[in-house]
Write a protein that holds these residues in place. Structure first.
Motif, mmCIF file in Angstrom:
data_model
loop_
_atom_site.group_PDB
_atom_site.id
_atom_site.type_symbol
_atom_site.label_atom_id
_atom_site.label_comp_id
_atom_site.label_asym_id
_atom_site.label_seq_id
_atom_site.Cartn_x
_atom_site.Cartn_y
_atom_site.Cartn_z
ATOM 1 N N GLY A 144 12.289 1.434 1.389
ATOM 2 C CA GLY A 144 11.705 0.401 0.554
ATOM 3 C C GLY A 144 10.202 0.489 0.441
ATOM 4 N N TRP A 145 9.556 1.095 1.440
ATOM 5 C CA TRP A 145 8.099 1.235 1.410
ATOM 6 C C TRP A 145 7.628 2.111 0.255
ATOM 7 C CZ3 TRP A 145 7.661 6.451 2.302
ATOM 8 C CH2 TRP A 145 8.668 7.045 3.073
ATOM 9 N N LEU A 146 8.506 2.959 -0.269
ATOM 10 C CA LEU A 146 8.124 3.765 -1.434
ATOM 11 C C LEU A 146 7.953 2.894 -2.669
ATOM 12 C CD1 LEU A 146 10.363 6.947 -1.099
ATOM 13 C CD2 LEU A 146 7.875 6.866 -1.021
ATOM 14 N N ALA A 147 8.846 1.922 -2.811
ATOM 15 C CA ALA A 147 8.770 1.034 -3.972
ATOM 16 C C ALA A 147 7.705 -0.042 -3.797
ATOM 17 C CB ALA A 147 10.134 0.383 -4.203
ATOM 18 N N ALA A 148 7.482 -0.468 -2.557
ATOM 19 C CA ALA A 148 6.589 -1.598 -2.303
ATOM 20 C C ALA A 148 5.160 -1.329 -2.769
ATOM 21 C CB ALA A 148 6.603 -1.958 -0.821
ATOM 22 N N ARG A 149 4.719 -0.089 -2.683
ATOM 23 C CA ARG A 149 3.338 0.229 -3.061
ATOM 24 C C ARG A 149 3.303 1.382 -4.060
ATOM 25 N NH1 ARG A 149 -0.871 0.139 1.740
ATOM 26 N NH2 ARG A 149 -2.187 -0.332 -0.063
ATOM 27 N N ALA A 150 4.226 1.322 -4.999
ATOM 28 C CA ALA A 150 4.334 2.396 -5.993
ATOM 29 C C ALA A 150 3.058 2.530 -6.817
ATOM 30 C CB ALA A 150 5.529 2.139 -6.906
#
Length: 342
Positions: free
Chosen positions: A47-53
């Protein structure tokens, strides 16, 4: 000597094998690829990939003062065949980069030294990154001329093949950018065809949910049953798509001693690994990147590999974990035992 040449000379003296420079401007093409990846759900539980895309899409979104990106790489090409251990099913196969010290610590120390040099020599500000922030390392390395992203989505270099570890320095210093490297994959698709779990729905697209590197390292729960047999004896990461790249024929073995494989991590017996226990795991993998996944996830992987070993002598090892308190471990042990019995 201009600033870029001085930085390159210093970086090579510190032990880096490749250095390049890119503008800190947004990269619309990389942002579009990331959006497509996330929209398809290919990131799985990361989810960290999407959180700070948004921050990933542009260095300046992460640090508005940045003017240039210095991309640095360390060669970790192995001695001999990286996939040789796959033919020894009673032994665990560990990804080449994880067979000794944690490269994050090694590279970060060198990045800090280089950053201090830039600050003292040119009066510029810097920020250093090595897989620790929303930074798209591979697209930045490609923009900086270190190579190109191959069909397996990893960086490929004409000089080092697929065996490069990456780090970056963002700086307020204006540096002349390098020319981006042309894609030289041609019609080759070896990296796509070798994948044991068909994790590439198309060239240049990776579905991490099927990737054994993701499943053995990032994925926390049980690995989906249909993919377990394809794991073979891969207990931490997977090098298949990297190892078959034809450009590796130009690579020479990495020169960094701290990344050279420990003898006990080239092909460790699965029975020994399953018997480590939590404290033994921490001691055995002290300073190793393997330590970060924790004993329980590691033991889960080892038990799946035992199930794939076709070695009935390992049944007793699996049986000892069938009554484990952790339901994931207990289920993995039962699966392994049933598979061996079959």
């Amino acid at each position: 000597m201009d600033a870029a040449e001085a930085i390159r000379t210093k970086a090579l003296a510190l032990g880096f094998d490749a250095v390049g420079f890119a503008p800190a401007d947004p990269d619309p093409a990389a942002a579009d690829r990331l959006k497509a990846f996330l929209d398809a759900g290919f990131h799985g539980e990361m989810g960290w990939l999407a959180a700070r895309a948004e921050a990933r899409a542009s260095p300046r979104a992460l640090w508005p003062a940045a003017r240039s990106v210095i991309a640095l790489a360390l060669n970790y090409a192995p001695e001999g065949d990286a996939l040789a251990t796959l033919a020894r099913p009673a032994h665990g196969n560990i990804s080449v980069y994880a067979r000794n010290r944690d490269y994050h610590d090694l590279i970060k120390g060198r990045l800090k030294h280089l950053g201090q040099f830039i600050v003292s020599r040119f009066g510029a500000e810097v920020k250093v990154f090595v897989d620790t922030a929303p930074v798209m390392e591979k697209p930045l390395a490609a923009r900086a001329g270190l190579g190109w992203q191959g069909k397996h989505t990893n960086l490929v270099s004409r000089r080092f093949g697929s065996w490069l570890l990456l780090g970056e320095i963002y700086t307020t210093l204006a540096l002349a950018p390098a020319a981006a490297h042309a894609d030289r994959c041609g019609r080759c698709r070896r990296c796509l065809d070798v994948c044991p779990t068909d994790a590439f729905p198309a060239p240049y697209r990776l579905d991490a949910r099927r990737c054994l590197s993701y499943l053995t390292i990032e994925h926390a729960g049980p690995i989906p049953a249909p993919l377990r047999a394809a794991m073979g004896n891969r207990i931490y990461g997977c090098d298949d798509c990297l190892a078959v790249c034809p450009w590796n024929r130009f690579a020479v073995a990495g020169r960094e001693a701290k990344l050279a494989a420990r003898a006990d991590l080239i092909a460790p017996p699965l029975a020994d690994l399953a018997g480590l226990g939590e404290e033994g795991f921490r001691r055995h993998f002290s300073g190793s990147p393997i330590k970060r996944i924790g004993w329980r996830r590691f033991l889960r992987n080892v038990l799946y590999a035992i199930g794939n070993s076709n070695n009935i002598n390992l049944a007793a090892v699996a049986r000892r974990h069938c009554a484990a308190d952790d339901p994931v471990i207990a289920e993995a042990a039962s699966w392994a035992l049933a598979r061996l019995a079959a």
